[in-house]
Design an enzyme around this catalytic site. Structure first.
Site, PDB file in Angstrom:
ATOM      1  N   SER A   1       4.228   6.257   2.335  1.00 16.59           N
ATOM      2  CA  SER A   1       3.562   6.157   3.641  1.00 16.59           C
ATOM      3  C   SER A   1       3.217   4.743   4.083  1.00 16.59           C
ATOM      4  CB  SER A   1       2.294   7.020   3.650  1.00 16.59           C
ATOM      5  OG  SER A   1       2.626   8.390   3.664  1.00 16.59           O
TER       6      SER A   1
ATOM      7  N   LYS B   1      -2.851  -0.100   4.606  1.00 17.43           N
ATOM      8  CA  LYS B   1      -2.083   1.146   4.697  1.00 17.43           C
ATOM      9  C   LYS B   1      -1.567   1.494   3.320  1.00 17.43           C
ATOM     10  CE  LYS B   1      -0.436   4.789   6.369  1.00 17.43           C
ATOM     11  NZ  LYS B   1      -0.897   5.381   5.100  1.00 17.43           N
ATOM     12  N   THR B   2      -1.822   2.717   2.920  1.00 21.94           N
ATOM     13  CA  THR B   2      -1.452   3.173   1.585  1.00 21.94           C
ATOM     14  C   THR B   2      -0.144   3.966   1.606  1.00 21.94           C
ATOM     15  OG1 THR B   2      -2.724   5.199   1.894  1.00 21.94           O
ATOM     16  CG2 THR B   2      -3.861   3.340   0.892  1.00 21.94           C
ATOM     17  N   GLY B   3       0.383   4.176   0.422  1.00 18.43           N
ATOM     18  CA  GLY B   3       1.525   5.065   0.224  1.00 18.43           C
ATOM     19  C   GLY B   3       1.391   5.706  -1.136  1.00 18.43           C
TER      20      GLY B   3
END
Length: 318
Positions: free
Chosen positions: A90, A257-259
């Site tokens: 993501s 922003k993470t993933g």
């Protein structure tokens, strides 16, 4: 006599040029050194060096210099993905948000213009607060859908945005046209859900992600679209135990922003990622991308590694 003076001037100029070259060499190859204590590299190595995972990171420091690091397992390659690259998961929703705003500007549309979302577009077996809150669909603004992707990492909202703006190919080409390299975006969230191997088709090097984040920060106030992305990412609700964990109360601002990838049959986690920009109390900033993949350690351990790296970089820059 004139020849001697000219020779002396040339020698001084040559020495100055060599000094500049050496300075640049030190700046870019050894930015983690700090007098009076262990280097940043040593601190990162202590956190990530022996982890049962592929770990890579890049930091863009306040002076613009760049540091990259990868542990011993980072050289392991995945078919179809370059060495030193990692699956984004993501994290690519940041790239998408930039592209969506570019598409809106190109088409004369605004953040508050609305589009219709049908119930059929809200896939059931995926992470989607949008679906949970609006199971029958409805009318949503571009702003609302991007808030779902950037704040909550909503997979359905992501694919709806892809569907309306030319798919992953448009996002990839838009970011590439900005001059960014070292990444690839080819798959939707649904494609990755149907075949987890597709996640390796959305990849980035840590340096590419950190530099893109840093460039964006510098133009965050250029227009309402960029300002919206920055402010929305500053409210990210996922991965608060990653970059923000140890530094949220010390930093002036953090946008990230993470993933996160699934755990495979072998018990290994595909990805635990975070990219972001941290504004220091004095107004300077640094940008950071940390990618952890193929992790045999727990989610909590992966997040603590990211948080520890962020704290070490923060302390180094302060």
């Amino acid at each position: 006599m004139k020849k001697k003076i000219l020779l002396a001037i040339l020698n001084i100029a040559a020495a100055a040029l060599i000094g500049i070259i050496i300075g640049i060499y030190i700046k870019y190859l050894h930015p983690g050194e700090k007098s009076g204590g262990s280097s940043l590299t040593e601190k990162i190595e202590a956190l990530a060096g022996n982890a049962d995972a592929r770990i890579g990171l890049a930091a863009v420091f306040p002076d613009g210099s760049i540091m990259t690091y990868s542990n011993s397992r980072a050289a392991d390659t995945v078919p179809g993905m370059p060495e030193r690259a990692y699956p984004m998961l993501s994290v690519m929703k940041f790239h998408q948000a930039l592209a969506v705003c570019g598409w809106l500007k190109a088409n004369g549309a605004g953040l508050d213009d609305k589009i219709t979302v049908t119930a059929d577009e809200l896939k059931r077996n995926t992470w989607s607060p949008l679906r949970d809150e609006h199971p029958e669909g409805g009318e949503f603004s571009w702003r609302e859908l991007m808030e779902y992707t950037l704040v909550c990492s909503d997979n359905n909202a992501c694919d709806i945005l892809f569907d309306r703006t030319g798919g992953p190919q448009y996002t990839d080409s838009y970011i590439r046209a900005s001059g960014a390299r070292g990444f690839r975006i080819e798959c939707t969230e649904d494609m990755m859900h149907e075949n987890p191997e597709n996640a390796f088709r959305n990849w980035s090097t840590p340096e590419s992600a950190a530099v893109l984040m840093d460039r964006f920060y510098k133009c965050r106030d250029n227009d309402a679209f960029s300002n919206f992305i920055w402010n929305t990412m500053a409210g990210c609700k996922t991965g608060l135990n990653r970059i923000p964990l140890h530094i949220s109360e010390k930093a002036a601002a953090i946008a990230h922003k993470t993933g996160t990838g699934d755990t495979g049959p072998d018990g290994r986690i595909m990805a635990v990622n975070d990219i972001g920009t941290v504004v220091l109390p004095d107004g300077r900033h640094f940008s950071l991308a940390v990618f952890v993949s193929d992790a045999g350690c727990t989610m909590e351990e992966c997040e603590e590694i990211i948080a520890g790296i962020a704290e070490a970089v923060f302390d180094f820059c302060s």
